[in-house]
Design a protein around this motif. Structure first.
Motif, PDB file in Angstrom:
ATOM      1  N   ARG A 142       2.449   0.502 -10.082  1.00 21.22           N
ATOM      2  CA  ARG A 142       2.073  -0.804 -10.639  1.00 21.22           C
ATOM      3  C   ARG A 142       0.655  -0.834 -11.184  1.00 21.22           C
ATOM      4  N   VAL A 167      -9.983   5.343  -6.433  1.00 21.56           N
ATOM      5  CA  VAL A 167     -10.942   4.522  -5.678  1.00 21.56           C
ATOM      6  C   VAL A 167     -11.144   5.023  -4.247  1.00 21.56           C
ATOM      7  N   GLY A 168     -10.840   6.291  -4.001  1.00 24.58           N
ATOM      8  CA  GLY A 168     -10.917   6.809  -2.627  1.00 24.58           C
ATOM      9  C   GLY A 168     -11.646   8.135  -2.555  1.00 24.58           C
ATOM     10  N   CYS A 169     -10.907   9.166  -2.138  1.00 16.53           N
ATOM     11  CA  CYS A 169     -11.503  10.478  -1.879  1.00 16.53           C
ATOM     12  C   CYS A 169     -12.353  10.968  -3.056  1.00 16.53           C
ATOM     13  N   TYR A 180     -17.357  12.743   5.915  1.00 14.31           N
ATOM     14  CA  TYR A 180     -18.271  13.514   5.056  1.00 14.31           C
ATOM     15  C   TYR A 180     -19.663  12.889   4.995  1.00 14.31           C
ATOM     16  N   ILE A 196       7.679   4.780  -9.755  1.00 19.60           N
ATOM     17  CA  ILE A 196       7.188   3.459 -10.168  1.00 19.60           C
ATOM     18  C   ILE A 196       5.744   3.295  -9.695  1.00 19.60           C
ATOM     19  N   ILE A 241     -15.478   5.385   6.214  1.00 17.74           N
ATOM     20  CA  ILE A 241     -15.832   4.985   4.848  1.00 17.74           C
ATOM     21  C   ILE A 241     -17.181   4.268   4.850  1.00 17.74           C
ATOM     22  N   ILE A 301       8.450   4.493  -4.971  1.00 16.88           N
ATOM     23  CA  ILE A 301       7.522   3.402  -5.309  1.00 16.88           C
ATOM     24  C   ILE A 301       6.127   3.806  -4.857  1.00 16.88           C
ATOM     25  N   PHE A 328     -16.935   1.735  -6.884  1.00 16.02           N
ATOM     26  CA  PHE A 328     -17.194   2.859  -7.789  1.00 16.02           C
ATOM     27  C   PHE A 328     -17.302   2.425  -9.251  1.00 16.02           C
ATOM     28  N   PHE A 385      -4.824   9.569   5.555  1.00 17.48           N
ATOM     29  CA  PHE A 385      -5.526  10.620   4.818  1.00 17.48           C
ATOM     30  C   PHE A 385      -4.596  11.166   3.743  1.00 17.48           C
ATOM     31  N   THR A 386      -5.207  11.707   2.696  1.00 18.96           N
ATOM     32  CA  THR A 386      -4.404  12.258   1.610  1.00 18.96           C
ATOM     33  C   THR A 386      -3.556  13.439   2.070  1.00 18.96           C
ATOM     34  N   HIS A 387      -4.164  14.334   2.849  1.00 19.57           N
ATOM     35  CA  HIS A 387      -3.382  15.510   3.274  1.00 19.57           C
ATOM     36  C   HIS A 387      -2.222  15.106   4.182  1.00 19.57           C
ATOM     37  N   CYS A 447       6.123   4.561  -0.970  1.00 18.00           N
ATOM     38  CA  CYS A 447       4.823   5.248  -0.801  1.00 18.00           C
ATOM     39  C   CYS A 447       3.752   4.356  -1.417  1.00 18.00           C
ATOM     40  N   GLY A 472       2.569   5.752  -7.047  1.00 16.19           N
ATOM     41  CA  GLY A 472       2.344   6.966  -7.839  1.00 16.19           C
ATOM     42  C   GLY A 472       1.119   7.758  -7.421  1.00 16.19           C
ATOM     43  N   ASP A 505      -5.020   5.585  -4.606  1.00 10.11           N
ATOM     44  CA  ASP A 505      -6.380   5.399  -4.086  1.00 10.11           C
ATOM     45  C   ASP A 505      -7.189   6.678  -4.169  1.00 10.11           C
ATOM     46  N   GLY A 545       7.157  -2.469  -8.495  1.00 12.05           N
ATOM     47  CA  GLY A 545       8.493  -2.146  -7.998  1.00 12.05           C
ATOM     48  C   GLY A 545       8.851  -3.088  -6.862  1.00 12.05           C
TER      49      GLY A 545
HETATM   50  C1  LIG Z   1     -13.228   5.283   0.024  1.00 10.22           C
HETATM   51  C2  LIG Z   1     -12.115   6.159   0.527  1.00 10.22           C
HETATM   52  C3  LIG Z   1     -12.364   7.496   0.748  1.00 10.22           C
HETATM   53  C4  LIG Z   1     -11.346   8.318   1.210  1.00 10.22           C
HETATM   54  N1  LIG Z   1     -11.623   9.632   1.424  1.00 10.22           N
HETATM   55  C5  LIG Z   1     -10.659  10.442   1.888  1.00 10.22           C
HETATM   56  C6  LIG Z   1     -10.926  11.821   2.096  1.00 10.22           C
HETATM   57  O1  LIG Z   1     -12.034  12.287   1.887  1.00 10.22           O
HETATM   58  N2  LIG Z   1      -9.927  12.612   2.549  1.00 10.22           N
HETATM   59  C7  LIG Z   1      -8.675  12.103   2.781  1.00 10.22           C
HETATM   60  O2  LIG Z   1      -7.791  12.861   3.175  1.00 10.22           O
HETATM   61  N3  LIG Z   1      -8.389  10.804   2.598  1.00 10.22           N
HETATM   62  C8  LIG Z   1      -9.350   9.960   2.157  1.00 10.22           C
HETATM   63  N4  LIG Z   1      -9.064   8.641   1.942  1.00 10.22           N
HETATM   64  C9  LIG Z   1      -7.708   8.142   2.231  1.00 10.22           C
HETATM   65  C10 LIG Z   1      -6.729   8.420   1.082  1.00 10.22           C
HETATM   66  O3  LIG Z   1      -7.224   7.897  -0.130  1.00 10.22           O
HETATM   67  C11 LIG Z   1      -5.371   7.796   1.400  1.00 10.22           C
HETATM   68  O4  LIG Z   1      -4.967   8.188   2.682  1.00 10.22           O
HETATM   69  C12 LIG Z   1      -4.303   8.241   0.406  1.00 10.22           C
HETATM   70  O5  LIG Z   1      -4.645   7.842  -0.893  1.00 10.22           O
HETATM   71  C13 LIG Z   1      -2.941   7.636   0.799  1.00 10.22           C
HETATM   72  O6  LIG Z   1      -1.987   7.948  -0.146  1.00 10.22           O
HETATM   73  P1  LIG Z   1      -0.698   7.028  -0.353  1.00 10.22           P
HETATM   74  O7  LIG Z   1       0.151   7.719  -1.362  1.00 10.22           O
HETATM   75  O8  LIG Z   1      -0.080   6.708   0.945  1.00 10.22           O
HETATM   76  O9  LIG Z   1      -1.232   5.640  -0.911  1.00 10.22           O
HETATM   77  P2  LIG Z   1      -2.163   5.227  -2.145  1.00 10.22           P
HETATM   78  O10 LIG Z   1      -3.073   6.311  -2.567  1.00 10.22           O
HETATM   79  O11 LIG Z   1      -2.746   3.914  -1.772  1.00 10.22           O
HETATM   80  O12 LIG Z   1      -1.130   5.007  -3.332  1.00 10.22           O
HETATM   81  C14 LIG Z   1      -0.163   4.003  -3.324  1.00 10.22           C
HETATM   82  C15 LIG Z   1       0.173   3.618  -4.735  1.00 10.22           C
HETATM   83  O13 LIG Z   1       1.264   2.696  -4.715  1.00 10.22           O
HETATM   84  C16 LIG Z   1       1.065   1.714  -5.702  1.00 10.22           C
HETATM   85  N5  LIG Z   1       1.864   0.543  -5.348  1.00 10.22           N
HETATM   86  C17 LIG Z   1       1.717  -0.272  -4.274  1.00 10.22           C
HETATM   87  N6  LIG Z   1       2.699  -1.201  -4.260  1.00 10.22           N
HETATM   88  C18 LIG Z   1       3.457  -0.976  -5.338  1.00 10.22           C
HETATM   89  C19 LIG Z   1       4.617  -1.609  -5.876  1.00 10.22           C
HETATM   90  N7  LIG Z   1       5.195  -2.648  -5.283  1.00 10.22           N
HETATM   91  N8  LIG Z   1       5.152  -1.125  -7.025  1.00 10.22           N
HETATM   92  C20 LIG Z   1       4.583  -0.054  -7.644  1.00 10.22           C
HETATM   93  N9  LIG Z   1       3.498   0.588  -7.176  1.00 10.22           N
HETATM   94  C21 LIG Z   1       2.937   0.135  -6.041  1.00 10.22           C
HETATM   95  C22 LIG Z   1      -0.437   1.474  -5.671  1.00 10.22           C
HETATM   96  O14 LIG Z   1      -0.887   0.904  -6.888  1.00 10.22           O
HETATM   97  C23 LIG Z   1      -0.975   2.894  -5.449  1.00 10.22           C
HETATM   98  O15 LIG Z   1      -1.252   3.540  -6.676  1.00 10.22           O
HETATM   99  C24 LIG Z   1     -10.053   7.786   1.454  1.00 10.22           C
HETATM  100  C25 LIG Z   1      -9.790   6.427   1.215  1.00 10.22           C
HETATM  101  C26 LIG Z   1     -10.806   5.620   0.757  1.00 10.22           C
HETATM  102  C27 LIG Z   1     -10.513   4.170   0.510  1.00 10.22           C
END
Ligand SMILES: Cc1cc2nc3c(=O)[nH]c(=O)nc-3n(C[C@H](O)[C@H](O)[C@H](O)COP(=O)(O)OP(=O)(O)OC[C@H]3O[C@@H](n4cnc5c(N)ncnc54)[C@H](O)[C@@H]3O)c2cc1C
Lengths: 46, 421
Positions: free
Chosen positions: B19, B29-31, B332, B17, B166, A40, B149, B299-301, B124, A42, B25, B101
């Motif tokens: 949504r 709407v993030g990195c 950054y 899955i 941020i 869950i 953005f 963080f993404t990494h 996730c 993407g 993000d 989901g």
């Molecule tokens: C402005 C900003 C700048 C950033 N810059 C950096 C950076 O420079 N370097 C870095 O390492 N990190 C950065 N980050 C952090 C980074 O974006 C996150 O740590 C990363 O995206 C986390 O990944 P994730 O997969 O855990 O969650 P997410 O990226 O939030 O993805 C989760 C997904 O799950 C989906 N979802 C949620 N609930 C459900 C459900 N019930 N059913 C189906 N889908 C669902 C959401 O729609 C989303 O698409 C930044 C964040 C922000 C906000």
């Protein structure tokens, strides 16, 4: 068919993004009987 | 996505899955968009400050917000094919479901009127901008990373609430674009978690660049008058009003727990997210979690590294742990502040005896010639260990760098840093 989203502003490059990350005409598949993994959320490209 | 792609690549039958937007993000709407905005802000800043290099701006420099935002959107779209639903379906053989989901039992998830049965599941679901409970804020309307953005016009005056990474990145970028930015923070410093000396260098840069710093203030409420948004602040009993056209909120992240149906699958959670053990397993032994939904370092990494651990443990009976991960990060801003390992205060808290080595960039000829002499590289080294400069280990070290490109500079130390756990 899934419900569409609109990424603002309504501009060609955002429609292209939408086409990739939330395709407007996307049809969900018929589920398999059982999955080894259901994820869950993407995010996180590899 | 990593979890899904990894599992499918290893021959498993996998469903993914989403949504809202694939790529989550980071892409949307993030990195990605934030770094697009930052690169535009650096370009305009350099253009304005290049006279000392002999670059003469005869015609009067003009910055066009529209062009900068369009560039960011174009680049984001260009790289989005990598995260596309079709790629996941057609190239990786994953069943991609678009919809919310929600667990309906210990081994089932519902999405768009369909029931998916699983042997293992991965949560996730990420996080979103936390909304601070400030009277009048909701009514006044505010921007968060989910909406920033999409802007097509530069707000002439902007308040940024929260001086974390941020908030600082965006405050500086919008100030360089030409907004009059007020950065508002409850704590006494910007980047309160960072090394104080590094944060101080950035503080001075913000002042030089005309950012109004409102530190150590409480926001009493927000009022609207026409198109003005008036923030009522209080510091040491004194009232301060800040009037702006737009408010950006960056006060932390809240996990996306809504609608997941976690209770139905016996998955424990609290307001910080889904509870996992060191193997990323939830209280339902067949369900794991990774990323912002369950981990304090967002963080993404980190989400990527955790997803790989998740796959090994969920699908291959691995016993990999999250706790040994050494997590580097970089803010950054300009200068950038990059960090890996323990902070001085953490090492002291653990009773670790250490020596601190600091090299000011004003001692580095290359940095001086680049015009980047404000900053330093700092290493905290456990007493008794040998420091092999560019050797294989900075054992128990913290490396802290403040420089325009600190994010690139610290990757080598990040690879070799070992932390005590
Ligand atoms: C402005 C900003 C700048 C950033 N810059 C950096 C950076 O420079 N370097 C870095 O390492 N990190 C950065 N980050 C952090 C980074 O974006 C996150 O740590 C990363 O995206 C986390 O990944 P994730 O997969 O855990 O969650 P997410 O990226 O939030 O993805 C989760 C997904 O799950 C989906 N979802 C949620 N609930 C459900 C459900 N019930 N059913 C189906 N889908 C669902 C959401 O729609 C989303 O698409 C930044 C964040 C922000 C906000």
């Amino acid at each position: 068919m899934t419900s569409p989203v609109m990424i603002l502003p309504d501009a060609p490059e955002n429609r292209e993004l939408e086409e990739n990350v939330h395709p407007p005409n996307w049809v969900n598949p018929e589920p398999a009987p059982c999955y080894n993994l259901v994820a869950i959320g993407g995010a996180q490209p590899v | 996505m990593i979890a899904a792609a990894g599992a499918a690549g290893l021959g498993g039958k996998v469903a993914l899955i989403e949504r809202h937007l694939m790529g989550g993000d980071c892409l949307n709407v993030g990195c990605v968009p934030s770094k697009g905005v930052i690169s535009a802000s650096r370009a305009v800043h350099h253009a304005r400050n290049s006279a000392k290099f002999g670059v003469v701006d005869g015609s009067g420099l003009r910055f066009d917000f529209d062009t900068a935002m369009e560039r960011m959107r174009r680049l984001r779209a260009d790289i989005s094919h990598h995260d596309s639903a079709r790629r996941f379906r057609d190239e990786l053989g994953i069943d991609v479901f678009i919809g919310q989901g929600s667990f309906s039992g210990a081994d089932t998830v519902e999405v768009a009127d369909k029931t998916l049965r699983f042997k293992k599941a991965a949560v996730c679901a990420g996080a979103r901008a936390a909304a601070p409970p400030i009277p009048g804020l909701e009514e006044a309307g505010y921007l968060a990373n989910e909406t920033l953005f999409s802007l097509t016009e530069l707000p002439p005056r902007m308040a940024v609430i929260g001086a974390g990474p941020i908030g600082c990145e965006m405050a500086q970028s919008f100030a360089r674009f030409g907004s009059r930015v007020s950065l508002i923070e409850l704590g006494p410093h910007i980047l309160g978690r960072e090394d104080g000396d590094a944060a101080e260098i950035l503080h001075r840069a913000f002042i030089r660049e005309g950012i109004e710093l409102q530190l150590g203030v409480k926001i009493i409420g927000v009022e609207t008058s026409g198109t003005d948004k008036i923030l009522h602040l209080e510091r040491d009993g004194k009232r301060i009003d800040v009037t702006v056209d737009a408010i950006l909120v960056g006060v932390g992240r809240a996990p996306n727990l809504d609608g997941l149906g976690l209770e139905k699958a016996g998955i424990k959670f609290d307001r910080t997210g889904v509870a996992v053990n060191d193997n990323l397993q939830t209280s339902n032994p067949n369900v794991y979690a990774a990323g912002d939904i369950c981990f304090p370092f967002k963080f993404t990494h980190t989400a990527d590294a955790l997803a790989r651990i998740l796959i090994a443990n969920a699908l291959f009976m691995g016993r990999q742990k999250a706790s040994p991960l050494t997590i580097p990060w970089c803010t950054y801003t300009d200068p950038e502040i990059a960090h890996v390992g323990m902070y001085e205060v953490d090492a002291k808290g653990k009773g670790i005896e250490f020596t601190t080595l600091t090299v000011p960039l004003s001692d580095v000829d290359r940095a001086v010639l680049d015009g980047e002499s404000e900053g330093f590289a700092r290493v905290h080294l456990r007493k008794g260990n040998l420091l092999l400069v560019y050797g294989e280990r900075y054992y128990s070290a913290v490396v802290h760098v403040s420089k325009k490109r600190a994010g690139e500079l610290y990757t080598r130390p990040a690879q070799t840093t070992q932390e005590d756990r």
